[in-house]
Design an enzyme around this catalytic site. Structure first.
Site, mmCIF file in Angstrom:
data_model
loop_
_atom_site.group_PDB
_atom_site.id
_atom_site.type_symbol
_atom_site.label_atom_id
_atom_site.label_comp_id
_atom_site.label_asym_id
_atom_site.label_seq_id
_atom_site.Cartn_x
_atom_site.Cartn_y
_atom_site.Cartn_z
ATOM 1 N N ASN A 6 -83.496 -90.346 -27.412
ATOM 2 C CA ASN A 6 -83.686 -88.903 -27.615
ATOM 3 C C ASN A 6 -82.336 -88.280 -27.965
ATOM 4 O O ASN A 6 -81.448 -88.201 -27.113
ATOM 5 C CB ASN A 6 -84.271 -88.305 -26.329
ATOM 6 N N HIS A 9 -79.763 -84.213 -27.292
ATOM 7 C CA HIS A 9 -78.590 -83.836 -26.495
ATOM 8 C C HIS A 9 -77.334 -83.744 -27.350
ATOM 9 O O HIS A 9 -76.361 -83.112 -26.961
ATOM 10 C CB HIS A 9 -78.431 -84.800 -25.319
ATOM 11 N N HIS A 42 -86.811 -83.200 -30.114
ATOM 12 C CA HIS A 42 -87.669 -82.117 -29.622
ATOM 13 C C HIS A 42 -87.304 -80.852 -30.389
ATOM 14 O O HIS A 42 -86.184 -80.353 -30.264
ATOM 15 C CB HIS A 42 -87.410 -81.932 -28.118
ATOM 16 N N ARG A 44 -87.800 -77.328 -30.293
ATOM 17 C CA ARG A 44 -88.313 -76.290 -29.389
ATOM 18 C C ARG A 44 -88.691 -75.044 -30.172
ATOM 19 O O ARG A 44 -88.107 -74.755 -31.211
ATOM 20 C CB ARG A 44 -87.239 -75.922 -28.355
ATOM 21 N N ARG A 48 -83.425 -73.738 -29.738
ATOM 22 C CA ARG A 48 -82.116 -73.586 -29.100
ATOM 23 C C ARG A 48 -81.228 -74.819 -29.233
ATOM 24 O O ARG A 48 -80.028 -74.742 -29.055
ATOM 25 C CB ARG A 48 -82.261 -73.174 -27.641
ATOM 26 N N GLU A 69 -91.214 -84.376 -30.636
ATOM 27 C CA GLU A 69 -91.830 -83.677 -29.505
ATOM 28 C C GLU A 69 -91.983 -82.214 -29.864
ATOM 29 O O GLU A 69 -91.031 -81.597 -30.366
ATOM 30 C CB GLU A 69 -90.930 -83.756 -28.265
ATOM 31 N N THR A 100 -87.783 -80.240 -20.142
ATOM 32 C CA THR A 100 -89.236 -80.270 -19.934
ATOM 33 C C THR A 100 -89.536 -80.676 -18.492
ATOM 34 O O THR A 100 -89.341 -81.827 -18.107
ATOM 35 C CB THR A 100 -89.881 -81.268 -20.926
ATOM 36 N N GLU A 150 -97.362 -90.485 -22.600
ATOM 37 C CA GLU A 150 -96.017 -90.726 -22.073
ATOM 38 C C GLU A 150 -95.981 -90.129 -20.666
ATOM 39 O O GLU A 150 -96.219 -88.930 -20.497
ATOM 40 C CB GLU A 150 -94.949 -90.069 -22.963
ATOM 41 N N HIS A 213 -88.036 -89.281 -19.014
ATOM 42 C CA HIS A 213 -87.473 -88.097 -18.363
ATOM 43 C C HIS A 213 -86.685 -88.513 -17.117
ATOM 44 O O HIS A 213 -87.245 -89.073 -16.182
ATOM 45 C CB HIS A 213 -88.513 -87.043 -17.961
#
Ligand code: PXP
Length: 260
Positions: A6, A9, A42, A44, A48, A69, A100, A150, A213
């Protein structure tokens, strides 16, 4: 065990200064080189971290399959249908959350969720539902005829942190933090057993199972040992580690822990 990295970040770091670097696009070739199986991002609703242009470029240029995502909002599904990633993972989204915090509300047959699934399936995009590890959620996912689920491993990761380190997350109450180690160990074993049984049930009923996660270099191995989980999506810990080792080594170090 497949590894989805992912890379949100990286955008989180960029957006801390609202500058152009680091560009998540630069991570694609390194992830591929290090043997990652998938890129996870992801987008969003508030943009952001990842921007539309990031998602577009990553999906167009990635040599690895991209797992996008997004929330079940019609405007996000419009984007997913246009960008056509390999997979869309539908996630819950709250503006005020840092990350999340839980799984998608899948029980009760939400019309919005059904419509999102219908539209993505019409575009032949593989669908995954990010759900809490409960039997009700697994049953609901089966009824919704998606390919993947998931499991949100946040509860497992938080119990692990309370048991083995001082990294307990702030949303736990003092009472939980003060639980005796024996109780915490039992809670951890129960949660692992829950994930093992549910992923076995889900697989037998025809679902492919991923998890993610809060997984990190300390807590990942017990999850990786669950043979019915096919894939882990991991972000924060890999990108954090990469600050010291570089991204390629951070992925290699994680992959070494996933061998079973
Ligand atoms: N899977 C999903 C669906 C997520 O929303 C997240 C968090 O962005 C992750 C995996 C990765 O979580 P983490 O960054 O804690 O590894």
């Amino acid at each position: 065990m497949k590894l989805g990295v992912n890379i949100d970040h990286i955008a989180v770091l960029r957006e801390a200064r609202k500058v152009a670097d680091p560009d998540p696009l630069d991570a694609l070739s390194i992830c591929k080189l290090a043997g990652a199986d998938q890129i996870t991002i992801h987008l969003r609703e508030d943009r952001r971290h990842m921007h539309d242009s990031d998602a577009k470029n990553i999906i167009e240029l990635s040599a690895l399959p991209v797992n996008l995502e997004c929330a079940i909002e019609p405007s996000m599904i419009d984007i997913a249908c246009t960008l056509r990633p390999h997979r869309v993972t539908l996630v819950p989204e709250k503006r005020e959350e840092v990350t999340t915090e839980g799984g998608l509300a899948v029980t009760g047959a939400q019309p919005k969720l059904k419509e999102a699934i219908r539209r993505l399936q019409a575009e032949e995009i593989e669908i995954s539902l990010f759900i809490d590890p409960t039997l009700e959620a697994v049953r609901a996912a089966i009824d919704l005829h998606v390919e993947w689920i998931e499991f949100h491993t946040g509860k497992y990761a938080n119990i692990y942190a309370m048991l083995y380190s001082n990294l307990a997350k702030t949303h736990h109450t003092i009472t939980e933090l003060e639980l005796p180690r024996k109780v915490l160990k039992q809670m951890l074993d129960d949660e692992l057993r829950n994930l093992r049984l549910l992923s076995c049930d889900a697989m037998e009923l025809g679902l492919k199972v991923a998890a993610g996660h809060g997984l990190n270099y300390q807590n990942v191995q017990s999850i990786a040992e669950i043979e019915t989980i096919e894939e882990l999506n991991i972000g924060q810990s890999i990108i954090a580690h990469s600050v010291y080792t570089g991204l390629e080594q951070a992925i290699l170090d994680m992959k070494a822990l996933l061998i079973r």
